[in-house]
Design a protein around this motif. Sequence first.
Motif, mmCIF file in Angstrom:
data_model
loop_
_atom_site.group_PDB
_atom_site.id
_atom_site.type_symbol
_atom_site.label_atom_id
_atom_site.label_comp_id
_atom_site.label_asym_id
_atom_site.label_seq_id
_atom_site.Cartn_x
_atom_site.Cartn_y
_atom_site.Cartn_z
ATOM 1 N N TYR A 171 -11.921 -4.212 -18.331
ATOM 2 C CA TYR A 171 -10.621 -4.216 -17.672
ATOM 3 C C TYR A 171 -10.420 -2.856 -17.011
ATOM 4 O O TYR A 171 -10.489 -1.823 -17.676
ATOM 5 C CB TYR A 171 -9.492 -4.477 -18.670
ATOM 6 N N GLN A 172 -10.183 -2.880 -15.713
ATOM 7 C CA GLN A 172 -9.916 -1.660 -14.957
ATOM 8 C C GLN A 172 -8.426 -1.611 -14.646
ATOM 9 O O GLN A 172 -7.850 -2.589 -14.159
ATOM 10 C CB GLN A 172 -10.712 -1.648 -13.651
ATOM 11 N N HIS A 173 -7.801 -0.470 -14.919
ATOM 12 C CA HIS A 173 -6.376 -0.293 -14.656
ATOM 13 C C HIS A 173 -6.202 0.676 -13.489
ATOM 14 O O HIS A 173 -6.774 1.767 -13.494
ATOM 15 C CB HIS A 173 -5.662 0.242 -15.896
ATOM 16 N N TYR A 174 -5.415 0.250 -12.508
ATOM 17 C CA TYR A 174 -5.158 1.057 -11.325
ATOM 18 C C TYR A 174 -3.670 1.317 -11.213
ATOM 19 O O TYR A 174 -2.849 0.418 -11.405
ATOM 20 C CB TYR A 174 -5.646 0.342 -10.056
ATOM 21 N N HIS A 175 -3.335 2.563 -10.901
ATOM 22 C CA HIS A 175 -1.945 2.981 -10.733
ATOM 23 C C HIS A 175 -1.803 3.509 -9.305
ATOM 24 O O HIS A 175 -2.441 4.495 -8.944
ATOM 25 C CB HIS A 175 -1.618 4.083 -11.751
ATOM 26 N N TYR A 176 -0.991 2.843 -8.495
ATOM 27 C CA TYR A 176 -0.812 3.220 -7.097
ATOM 28 C C TYR A 176 0.499 3.981 -6.939
ATOM 29 O O TYR A 176 1.568 3.447 -7.215
ATOM 30 C CB TYR A 176 -0.805 1.990 -6.189
ATOM 31 N N ASP A 177 0.415 5.224 -6.488
ATOM 32 C CA ASP A 177 1.579 6.049 -6.165
ATOM 33 C C ASP A 177 1.641 6.164 -4.654
ATOM 34 O O ASP A 177 0.741 6.735 -4.043
ATOM 35 C CB ASP A 177 1.441 7.452 -6.755
ATOM 36 N N ASN A 178 2.677 5.622 -4.064
ATOM 37 C CA ASN A 178 2.783 5.621 -2.608
ATOM 38 C C ASN A 178 4.001 6.426 -2.172
ATOM 39 O O ASN A 178 5.124 5.921 -2.191
ATOM 40 C CB ASN A 178 2.912 4.191 -2.080
ATOM 41 N N GLY A 179 3.788 7.662 -1.762
ATOM 42 C CA GLY A 179 4.836 8.491 -1.185
ATOM 43 C C GLY A 179 4.670 8.493 0.317
ATOM 44 O O GLY A 179 3.551 8.557 0.820
ATOM 45 N N ARG A 180 5.792 8.428 1.025
ATOM 46 C CA ARG A 180 5.706 8.400 2.487
ATOM 47 C C ARG A 180 7.037 8.789 3.103
ATOM 48 O O ARG A 180 8.082 8.725 2.460
ATOM 49 C CB ARG A 180 5.267 7.037 3.010
ATOM 50 N N VAL A 181 7.007 9.192 4.375
ATOM 51 C CA VAL A 181 8.218 9.492 5.136
ATOM 52 C C VAL A 181 8.841 8.175 5.559
ATOM 53 O O VAL A 181 8.141 7.239 5.968
ATOM 54 C CB VAL A 181 7.895 10.366 6.365
ATOM 55 N N ASP A 182 10.167 8.076 5.447
ATOM 56 C CA ASP A 182 10.890 6.841 5.751
ATOM 57 C C ASP A 182 11.895 7.108 6.868
ATOM 58 O O ASP A 182 12.854 7.855 6.680
ATOM 59 C CB ASP A 182 11.611 6.357 4.492
ATOM 60 N N LEU A 183 11.661 6.533 8.048
ATOM 61 C CA LEU A 183 12.606 6.639 9.182
ATOM 62 C C LEU A 183 13.357 5.316 9.264
ATOM 63 O O LEU A 183 12.739 4.255 9.327
ATOM 64 C CB LEU A 183 11.845 6.892 10.478
ATOM 65 N N LYS A 184 14.709 5.385 9.257
ATOM 66 C CA LYS A 184 15.530 4.163 9.222
ATOM 67 C C LYS A 184 16.499 4.117 10.393
ATOM 68 O O LYS A 184 17.017 5.126 10.838
ATOM 69 C CB LYS A 184 16.370 4.103 7.948
ATOM 70 N N ALA A 185 16.747 2.906 10.852
ATOM 71 C CA ALA A 185 17.802 2.622 11.819
ATOM 72 C C ALA A 185 18.522 1.382 11.314
ATOM 73 O O ALA A 185 17.884 0.434 10.867
ATOM 74 C CB ALA A 185 17.225 2.378 13.201
ATOM 75 N N GLY A 186 19.855 1.401 11.363
ATOM 76 C CA GLY A 186 20.572 0.241 10.812
ATOM 77 C C GLY A 186 22.014 0.175 11.251
ATOM 78 O O GLY A 186 22.466 0.896 12.151
ATOM 79 N N VAL A 187 22.741 -0.719 10.563
ATOM 80 C CA VAL A 187 24.142 -0.968 10.827
ATOM 81 C C VAL A 187 24.905 -0.859 9.515
ATOM 82 O O VAL A 187 24.483 -1.414 8.504
ATOM 83 C CB VAL A 187 24.354 -2.364 11.458
ATOM 84 N N ASP A 188 26.029 -0.169 9.544
ATOM 85 C CA ASP A 188 26.922 -0.005 8.394
ATOM 86 C C ASP A 188 28.249 -0.656 8.794
ATOM 87 O O ASP A 188 28.898 -0.223 9.728
ATOM 88 C CB ASP A 188 27.086 1.484 8.115
ATOM 89 N N PHE A 189 28.629 -1.726 8.083
ATOM 90 C CA PHE A 189 29.885 -2.401 8.432
ATOM 91 C C PHE A 189 30.664 -2.801 7.209
ATOM 92 O O PHE A 189 30.178 -2.842 6.117
ATOM 93 C CB PHE A 189 29.633 -3.621 9.323
#
Length: 189
Positions: A171-189
């Motif tokens: 059994y192989q155990h893998y741990h994925y750590d994913n850090g990244r820059v997050d650019l967002k565009a949206g609507v607040d209502f």
Amino acid sequence: MRKKILLIFLTLIACVKLHAQQKKIHFRSIGSLSYFIGQSRNDWGFQIINGIAFKNYFSGIGVGADYYYYNSYPLFFDQRVYVGKKRILFGYGDLGYNFNNGHNKPGKEAGYYTSYRFSGGLYTNVGMGIRIPLKNKRSFLTFSAGFAYKELHNTAKIYSGCLAPLCPVDYQHYHYDNGRVDLKAGVDF
């Protein structure tokens, strides 16, 4: 005695009513599209957050779809603080759990596997942004930049080649750590 109790009761109701009118608690919804810029690749996602706003604060619960590296669905608590009198600038922080979507497959790092099981992990997102009021001044366009982090775990079952009927299972155990820059565009209502 009854008149005093009635007078106290009416005074309390009047105070509560006046106090409630001074508080401006509003239900708000925030929908946004994300573009993730990471070390291994770029990808996208989206979020929907519902909560309450009071003065310069917003607290809500959100759900999203995150397609960076491995697909997942974060469920999180969102806290925002608006700066200034017009509340145009804001800082935000998200903390929650990142659920596996059920369709992920291990990459080349797992080699030859016979079965696998993905599970979720921690989800966080911290950043700053700006919101631009629309004509009605109750709805806003939002733009933000931050750092997002998600965890996923994978357990792969691997059979070693052997000639005997009882082959050992690894059994192989893998741990994925994913850090990244997050650019967002949206609507607040």
